[in-house]
Design a protein around this motif. Structure first.
Motif, PDB file in Angstrom:
ATOM      1  N   SER A   1       3.294  -1.584   2.189  1.00 23.26           N
ATOM      2  CA  SER A   1       3.720  -1.762   0.795  1.00 23.26           C
ATOM      3  C   SER A   1       4.702  -2.914   0.617  1.00 23.26           C
ATOM      4  CB  SER A   1       4.351  -0.468   0.270  1.00 23.26           C
ATOM      5  OG  SER A   1       5.512  -0.135   1.024  1.00 23.26           O
ATOM      6  N   GLY A   2       5.290  -3.401   1.704  1.00 22.71           N
ATOM      7  CA  GLY A   2       6.247  -4.489   1.602  1.00 22.71           C
ATOM      8  C   GLY A   2       5.640  -5.867   1.778  1.00 22.71           C
ATOM      9  N   LEU A   3       4.300  -5.933   1.900  1.00 20.19           N
ATOM     10  CA  LEU A   3       3.631  -7.212   2.162  1.00 20.19           C
ATOM     11  C   LEU A   3       3.173  -7.903   0.878  1.00 20.19           C
ATOM     12  CD1 LEU A   3       1.378  -6.335   5.236  1.00 20.19           C
ATOM     13  CD2 LEU A   3       3.613  -7.460   5.229  1.00 20.19           C
ATOM     14  N   SER A   4       3.264  -9.222   0.889  1.00 18.58           N
ATOM     15  CA  SER A   4       2.747 -10.052  -0.195  1.00 18.58           C
ATOM     16  C   SER A   4       2.036 -11.250   0.419  1.00 18.58           C
ATOM     17  CB  SER A   4       3.884 -10.514  -1.113  1.00 18.58           C
ATOM     18  OG  SER A   4       4.568  -9.409  -1.685  1.00 18.58           O
TER      19      SER A   4
ATOM     20  N   THR B   1      -2.400 -19.907   3.088  1.00 13.62           N
ATOM     21  CA  THR B   1      -2.370 -18.647   2.349  1.00 13.62           C
ATOM     22  C   THR B   1      -1.805 -17.635   3.329  1.00 13.62           C
ATOM     23  OG1 THR B   1      -4.306 -19.349   1.101  1.00 13.62           O
ATOM     24  CG2 THR B   1      -3.763 -17.012   1.035  1.00 13.62           C
ATOM     25  N   MET B   2      -0.529 -17.285   3.132  1.00 15.62           N
ATOM     26  CA  MET B   2       0.247 -16.637   4.191  1.00 15.62           C
ATOM     27  C   MET B   2       0.686 -15.224   3.830  1.00 15.62           C
ATOM     28  SD  MET B   2       3.731 -18.141   5.991  1.00 15.62           S
ATOM     29  CE  MET B   2       2.884 -19.620   6.565  1.00 15.62           C
ATOM     30  N   ALA B   3       0.550 -14.329   4.798  1.00 14.55           N
ATOM     31  CA  ALA B   3       1.078 -12.972   4.660  1.00 14.55           C
ATOM     32  C   ALA B   3       2.569 -12.981   4.973  1.00 14.55           C
ATOM     33  CB  ALA B   3       0.349 -12.029   5.605  1.00 14.55           C
ATOM     34  N   VAL B   4       3.374 -12.468   4.060  1.00 14.60           N
ATOM     35  CA  VAL B   4       4.832 -12.432   4.232  1.00 14.60           C
ATOM     36  C   VAL B   4       5.358 -11.071   3.798  1.00 14.60           C
ATOM     37  CG1 VAL B   4       5.109 -14.915   3.887  1.00 14.60           C
ATOM     38  CG2 VAL B   4       5.213 -13.370   1.909  1.00 14.60           C
ATOM     39  N   ARG B   5       6.580 -10.800   4.222  1.00 15.36           N
ATOM     40  CA  ARG B   5       7.217  -9.529   3.832  1.00 15.36           C
ATOM     41  C   ARG B   5       8.243  -9.805   2.736  1.00 15.36           C
ATOM     42  NH1 ARG B   5       6.718  -4.787   5.440  1.00 15.36           N
ATOM     43  NH2 ARG B   5       5.535  -5.412   7.281  1.00 15.36           N
ATOM     44  N   THR B   6       7.938  -9.318   1.540  1.00 11.46           N
ATOM     45  CA  THR B   6       8.858  -9.447   0.405  1.00 11.46           C
ATOM     46  C   THR B   6       9.614  -8.151   0.136  1.00 11.46           C
ATOM     47  OG1 THR B   6       7.026  -8.907  -1.083  1.00 11.46           O
ATOM     48  CG2 THR B   6       7.529 -11.243  -0.748  1.00 11.46           C
ATOM     49  N   GLY B   7       9.150  -7.061   0.772  1.00 11.01           N
ATOM     50  CA  GLY B   7       9.779  -5.757   0.548  1.00 11.01           C
ATOM     51  C   GLY B   7      10.151  -5.085   1.848  1.00 11.01           C
TER      52      GLY B   7
ATOM     53  N   ASP C   1       1.138  -6.608  -3.192  1.00 10.99           N
ATOM     54  CA  ASP C   1      -0.333  -6.594  -3.173  1.00 10.99           C
ATOM     55  C   ASP C   1      -0.921  -7.106  -1.858  1.00 10.99           C
ATOM     56  OD1 ASP C   1      -0.552  -5.604  -5.708  1.00 10.99           O
ATOM     57  OD2 ASP C   1      -1.118  -7.497  -6.660  1.00 10.99           O
ATOM     58  N   GLY C   2      -0.058  -7.540  -0.945  1.00 10.51           N
ATOM     59  CA  GLY C   2      -0.517  -8.255   0.229  1.00 10.51           C
ATOM     60  C   GLY C   2      -1.550  -7.536   1.071  1.00 10.51           C
TER      61      GLY C   2
END
Length: 436
Positions: A217-220, A206-212, A268-269
């Protein structure tokens, strides 16, 4: 350390196990404690030092715990009852899953720490404690259907993967990226994760990544396949403490992950990670407090027998002074942990996160300070014996208590900032009500 019966040495057991009245513990809790101690001793605690020296807990231990439903207690209370019953899981050592509360969780975490070493139990519980809960709380129905049956039964293993070489407690600056493919069906994940507990054995992270963009606010959060998945390479890291925990370095090179593996929604990360941290910090605080008990009670027992200058060490005022100061810190810490466990059992998850998030961060930080004090006192009082590798086993675990789940200084600051927010919200309400 006694196998199953309470240990009579001062500071070795929580007060309720020494026969003292306790407002939180029911007869049902006591029944579970006895069953839990017996199971943990037979299947983990008595072998913990041997396995820590070997560097790895045998794989069969994980399966033994899963078969008995004895890793489910690592999850936040209340447990996901509907899912568990669908999977034929109705009780944990006689406790109905629908009756499980945070006091049971506290008893379980306390018992799992009785070896004084965090590595052996940590080798088993990271997925259930930290990796699965975000899927349960925030995952879509479709995501849960795909992953929870195997994860909750231990057929597959998971971990939480947040920390990176350049971003640990500073979650908002995570750099691992997840970019959608042109057809919008997959993310392509690139980056590195470091110090990931249990990563080496995990099928998924279950990984924190940057989608934005930059910042929180850019974390998912994504469920990312690990074992034998194209583009994923993993290696164990050598650490000074928690040797059996499977601390892992993960490299992600154009890893293809279905878009449907997202937990919650894009962006939502940070919220998911922060609420997950509350539970992580609490169970760390419970386990760490038990480690402090093991260290201090071992020193107490040693001082009753060891002679120096014609007296036992316990006859020396300076020794009694050290034990007293550490003992006061220890028992104060345990009383606070018990209080938080009880409060969470009588609050909604949302209210608990809001009201107790800062205090839980503070409790986690303080528990590590208490462990450091008790471990240092034990090493000093053991003298030469405390300078051996075996004698310093708990002391080597201290950094593993002060850093994971948010490093100590970050949590001290976070706790006060959270308390200020609560105060300001309450003050605003009072001002508004006075105008009516």
């Amino acid at each position: 350390m006694a196998a199953n019966s309470p240990n009579p040495v001062p500071f070795s057991e929580p007060p309720y196990l020494r026969g003292l009245p306790n407002p939180y513990i029911t007869p049902a809790h006591l029944r579970f404690q006895k069953a839990c101690r017996k199971f943990a001793w037979e299947n983990l605690i008595q072998h913990a030092m041997e396995w820590e020296k070997a560097g790895t807990v045998p794989e069969h231990v994980f399966h033994t715990f899963c078969k008995a439903n004895m890793l489910l207690p690592n999850m936040p209370a209340p447990l996901p009852v509907d899912w568990l019953k669908r999977l034929g899981i109705n009780d944990i050592l006689g406790v109905k899953v629908e009756d499980w509360d945070y006091t049971y969780t506290g008893i379980y975490c306390d018992e799992m720490g009785r070896s004084g070493l965090s590595g052996p139990s940590g080798s088993l519980n990271a997925g259930f404690a930290f990796g699965i809960p975000p899927i349960v709380k925030f995952g879509s129905k479709e995501l849960q259907e795909r992953f929870l049956p195997d994860l909750l039964t231990g057929k597959k293993r998971a971990c939480i993967a947040i920390t990176e070489p350049e971003a640990g407690s500073d979650v908002a600056n995570i750099t691992t990226t997840a970019v959608k493919t042109a057809d919008g069906k997959h993310y392509i994940v690139n980056g590195t994760k470091k110090w990931i507990t249990n990563g080496i054995w995990s099928d998924y992270a279950t990984m924190a990544v940057r989608t934005g963009g930059k910042g929180a606010s850019g974390l998912s959060v994504l469920v990312v396949p690990l074992k034998n998945h194209p583009g994923v390479s993993m290696r164990r890291l050598k650490v000074s403490g928690q040797i059996t925990g499977g601390t892992t370095y993960i490299e992600l090179d154009d890893v293809k992950v279905p878009v449907s593996n997202i937990v919650g929604k894009e962006g939502d990360g940070m919220r998911i990670i922060m609420t997950n941290f509350n539970h992580e910090r609490l169970i760390i605080a419970v386990g760490v407090t038990r480690q402090a008990r093991v260290a201090l009670s071992a020193a107490f027992s040693y001082c009753l027998k060891r002679e120096a200058f014609g007296k036992t060490l316990m006859d020396q005022p300076v020794v009694r002074h050290r034990l007293a100061k550490a003992g006061a810190e220890l028992e104060t810490m345990w009383a606070w942990v018990e209080q938080i466990l009880y409060q969470l059992s009588h609050m909604t998850k949302e209210e608990g996160d809001r009201q107790l998030g800062g205090l839980t961060a503070l409790a986690k930080a303080k528990s590590a300070m208490v462990l450091n004090e008790c471990a240092q006192v034990a090493v000093l009082l053991f003298g030469g014996n405390g300078f051996t590798q075996t004698g310093q086993a708990i002391l080597r675990d201290v950094p593993g208590a002060r850093i994971p789940g948010g490093s100590e200084d970050v949590l001290l600051d976070l706790s006060v900032r959270q308390l200020v927010k609560i105060y300001q919200a309450q003050e605003k309400k009072l001002v508004q009500s006075s105008k009516i």
